[in-house]
Design a protein around this motif. Structure first.
Motif, PDB file in Angstrom:
ATOM      1  N   PRO A 192       0.827  -1.212   0.000  1.00  0.00           N
ATOM      2  CA  PRO A 192       0.000   0.000   0.000  1.00  0.00           C
ATOM      3  C   PRO A 192       0.867   1.271   0.000  1.00  0.00           C
ATOM      4  N   LEU A 193       2.179   1.119   0.147  1.00  0.00           N
ATOM      5  CA  LEU A 193       3.076   2.279   0.161  1.00  0.00           C
ATOM      6  C   LEU A 193       3.286   2.864  -1.235  1.00  0.00           C
ATOM      7  N   SER A 194       3.058   2.052  -2.256  1.00  0.00           N
ATOM      8  CA  SER A 194       3.210   2.507  -3.635  1.00  0.00           C
ATOM      9  C   SER A 194       2.284   1.672  -4.503  1.00  0.00           C
ATOM     10  N   GLU A 195       1.349   2.317  -5.166  1.00  0.00           N
ATOM     11  CA  GLU A 195       0.299   1.566  -5.866  1.00  0.00           C
ATOM     12  C   GLU A 195       0.761   0.830  -7.110  1.00  0.00           C
ATOM     13  N   ASP A 196       1.925   1.154  -7.653  1.00  0.00           N
ATOM     14  CA  ASP A 196       2.375   0.480  -8.860  1.00  0.00           C
ATOM     15  C   ASP A 196       3.430  -0.593  -8.583  1.00  0.00           C
ATOM     16  N   ILE A 197       3.551  -1.009  -7.340  1.00  0.00           N
ATOM     17  CA  ILE A 197       4.535  -2.017  -6.956  1.00  0.00           C
ATOM     18  C   ILE A 197       3.822  -3.334  -6.656  1.00  0.00           C
ATOM     19  N   TRP A 198       4.258  -4.396  -7.339  1.00  0.00           N
ATOM     20  CA  TRP A 198       3.721  -5.728  -7.096  1.00  0.00           C
ATOM     21  C   TRP A 198       4.638  -6.737  -7.771  1.00  0.00           C
ATOM     22  N   GLY A 199       4.440  -7.995  -7.456  1.00  0.00           N
ATOM     23  CA  GLY A 199       5.225  -9.050  -8.083  1.00  0.00           C
ATOM     24  C   GLY A 199       4.628 -10.409  -7.778  1.00  0.00           C
ATOM     25  N   HIS A 200       5.269 -11.434  -8.324  1.00  0.00           N
ATOM     26  CA  HIS A 200       4.806 -12.813  -8.146  1.00  0.00           C
ATOM     27  C   HIS A 200       5.964 -13.690  -7.684  1.00  0.00           C
ATOM     28  N   ALA A 201       5.624 -14.774  -7.021  1.00  0.00           N
ATOM     29  CA  ALA A 201       6.596 -15.793  -6.617  1.00  0.00           C
ATOM     30  C   ALA A 201       5.875 -17.132  -6.590  1.00  0.00           C
ATOM     31  N   THR A 202       6.638 -18.200  -6.672  1.00  0.00           N
ATOM     32  CA  THR A 202       6.027 -19.528  -6.674  1.00  0.00           C
ATOM     33  C   THR A 202       5.657 -20.007  -5.276  1.00  0.00           C
ATOM     34  N   GLU A 203       6.237 -19.388  -4.246  1.00  0.00           N
ATOM     35  CA  GLU A 203       5.951 -19.763  -2.862  1.00  0.00           C
ATOM     36  C   GLU A 203       5.717 -18.515  -2.022  1.00  0.00           C
ATOM     37  N   ALA A 204       4.991 -18.668  -0.946  1.00  0.00           N
ATOM     38  CA  ALA A 204       4.700 -17.536  -0.059  1.00  0.00           C
ATOM     39  C   ALA A 204       5.975 -16.929   0.507  1.00  0.00           C
ATOM     40  N   ASP A 205       6.922 -17.759   0.923  1.00  0.00           N
ATOM     41  CA  ASP A 205       8.170 -17.235   1.491  1.00  0.00           C
ATOM     42  C   ASP A 205       8.957 -16.445   0.449  1.00  0.00           C
ATOM     43  N   GLY A 206       8.921 -16.876  -0.797  1.00  0.00           N
ATOM     44  CA  GLY A 206       9.592 -16.139  -1.863  1.00  0.00           C
ATOM     45  C   GLY A 206       8.967 -14.776  -2.080  1.00  0.00           C
ATOM     46  N   ALA A 207       7.652 -14.706  -1.998  1.00  0.00           N
ATOM     47  CA  ALA A 207       6.958 -13.426  -2.140  1.00  0.00           C
ATOM     48  C   ALA A 207       7.296 -12.505  -0.970  1.00  0.00           C
ATOM     49  N   LYS A 208       7.376 -13.058   0.228  1.00  0.00           N
ATOM     50  CA  LYS A 208       7.735 -12.254   1.404  1.00  0.00           C
ATOM     51  C   LYS A 208       9.156 -11.711   1.266  1.00  0.00           C
ATOM     52  N   GLN A 209      10.068 -12.516   0.760  1.00  0.00           N
ATOM     53  CA  GLN A 209      11.439 -12.058   0.548  1.00  0.00           C
ATOM     54  C   GLN A 209      11.487 -10.959  -0.512  1.00  0.00           C
ATOM     55  N   ALA A 210      10.697 -11.099  -1.566  1.00  0.00           N
ATOM     56  CA  ALA A 210      10.653 -10.080  -2.615  1.00  0.00           C
ATOM     57  C   ALA A 210      10.156  -8.753  -2.045  1.00  0.00           C
ATOM     58  N   VAL A 211       9.163  -8.815  -1.173  1.00  0.00           N
ATOM     59  CA  VAL A 211       8.664  -7.601  -0.516  1.00  0.00           C
ATOM     60  C   VAL A 211       9.789  -6.936   0.269  1.00  0.00           C
ATOM     61  N   GLU A 212      10.543  -7.718   1.018  1.00  0.00           N
ATOM     62  CA  GLU A 212      11.614  -7.145   1.829  1.00  0.00           C
ATOM     63  C   GLU A 212      12.681  -6.491   0.953  1.00  0.00           C
ATOM     64  N   VAL A 213      13.057  -7.141  -0.146  1.00  0.00           N
ATOM     65  CA  VAL A 213      14.043  -6.557  -1.066  1.00  0.00           C
ATOM     66  C   VAL A 213      13.517  -5.242  -1.628  1.00  0.00           C
ATOM     67  N   TRP A 214      12.271  -5.252  -2.095  1.00  0.00           N
ATOM     68  CA  TRP A 214      11.688  -4.028  -2.645  1.00  0.00           C
ATOM     69  C   TRP A 214      11.650  -2.927  -1.591  1.00  0.00           C
ATOM     70  N   LEU A 215      11.215  -3.258  -0.374  1.00  0.00           N
ATOM     71  CA  LEU A 215      11.077  -2.263   0.682  1.00  0.00           C
ATOM     72  C   LEU A 215      12.429  -1.639   1.038  1.00  0.00           C
ATOM     73  N   ARG A 216      13.463  -2.460   1.134  1.00  0.00           N
ATOM     74  CA  ARG A 216      14.800  -1.931   1.418  1.00  0.00           C
ATOM     75  C   ARG A 216      15.220  -0.926   0.338  1.00  0.00           C
ATOM     76  N   GLU A 217      15.043  -1.291  -0.929  1.00  0.00           N
ATOM     77  CA  GLU A 217      15.431  -0.413  -2.029  1.00  0.00           C
ATOM     78  C   GLU A 217      14.585   0.858  -2.048  1.00  0.00           C
ATOM     79  N   TRP A 218      13.303   0.727  -1.810  1.00  0.00           N
ATOM     80  CA  TRP A 218      12.397   1.874  -1.823  1.00  0.00           C
ATOM     81  C   TRP A 218      12.740   2.852  -0.709  1.00  0.00           C
ATOM     82  N   LEU A 219      13.021   2.323   0.478  1.00  0.00           N
ATOM     83  CA  LEU A 219      13.359   3.179   1.618  1.00  0.00           C
ATOM     84  C   LEU A 219      14.694   3.900   1.430  1.00  0.00           C
ATOM     85  N   GLU A 220      15.595   3.324   0.659  1.00  0.00           N
ATOM     86  CA  GLU A 220      16.884   3.975   0.382  1.00  0.00           C
ATOM     87  C   GLU A 220      16.675   5.344  -0.245  1.00  0.00           C
TER      88      GLU A 220
END
Length: 85
Positions: free
Chosen positions: A47-75
């Motif tokens: 919800p921090l950015s409406e044009d940000i989303w992605g897919h993963a084959t597993e829930a844990d992979g999607a959670k990791q992708a969120v963390e990577v995106w969030l770190r980069e976005w916060l930079e």
């Protein structure tokens, strides 16, 4: 961010767990991870950015992708926070 910075809670309906997780840092909701049965993928978005989303084959992979995106976005905000020092 430490591995436990994002707290994930599983959604449910009448005590039936859903294939949906909400990620929060403190009281702020930073992401959602939800299974998309039609594509058989886990979709994540923030919800921090409406044009940000992605897919993963597993829930844990999607959670990791969120963390990577969030770190980069916060930079992007680092100069703002450092300017106040």
């Amino acid at each position: 961010m430490a591995n436990d910075t994002i707290t994930w809670t599983q959604g449910g309906l009448s005590e039936v767990p859903l294939q949906r997780f909400t990620g929060r840092i403190g009281a702020i909701e930073v992401a959602t991870v939800e299974y998309d049965g039609s594509n058989r993928l886990w979709t994540w978005w923030s919800p921090l950015s409406e044009d940000i989303w992605g897919h993963a084959t597993e829930a844990d992979g999607a959670k990791q992708a969120v963390e990577v995106w969030l770190r980069e976005w916060l930079e992007n905000f680092r100069p703002f926070f450092e300017a106040g020092r």
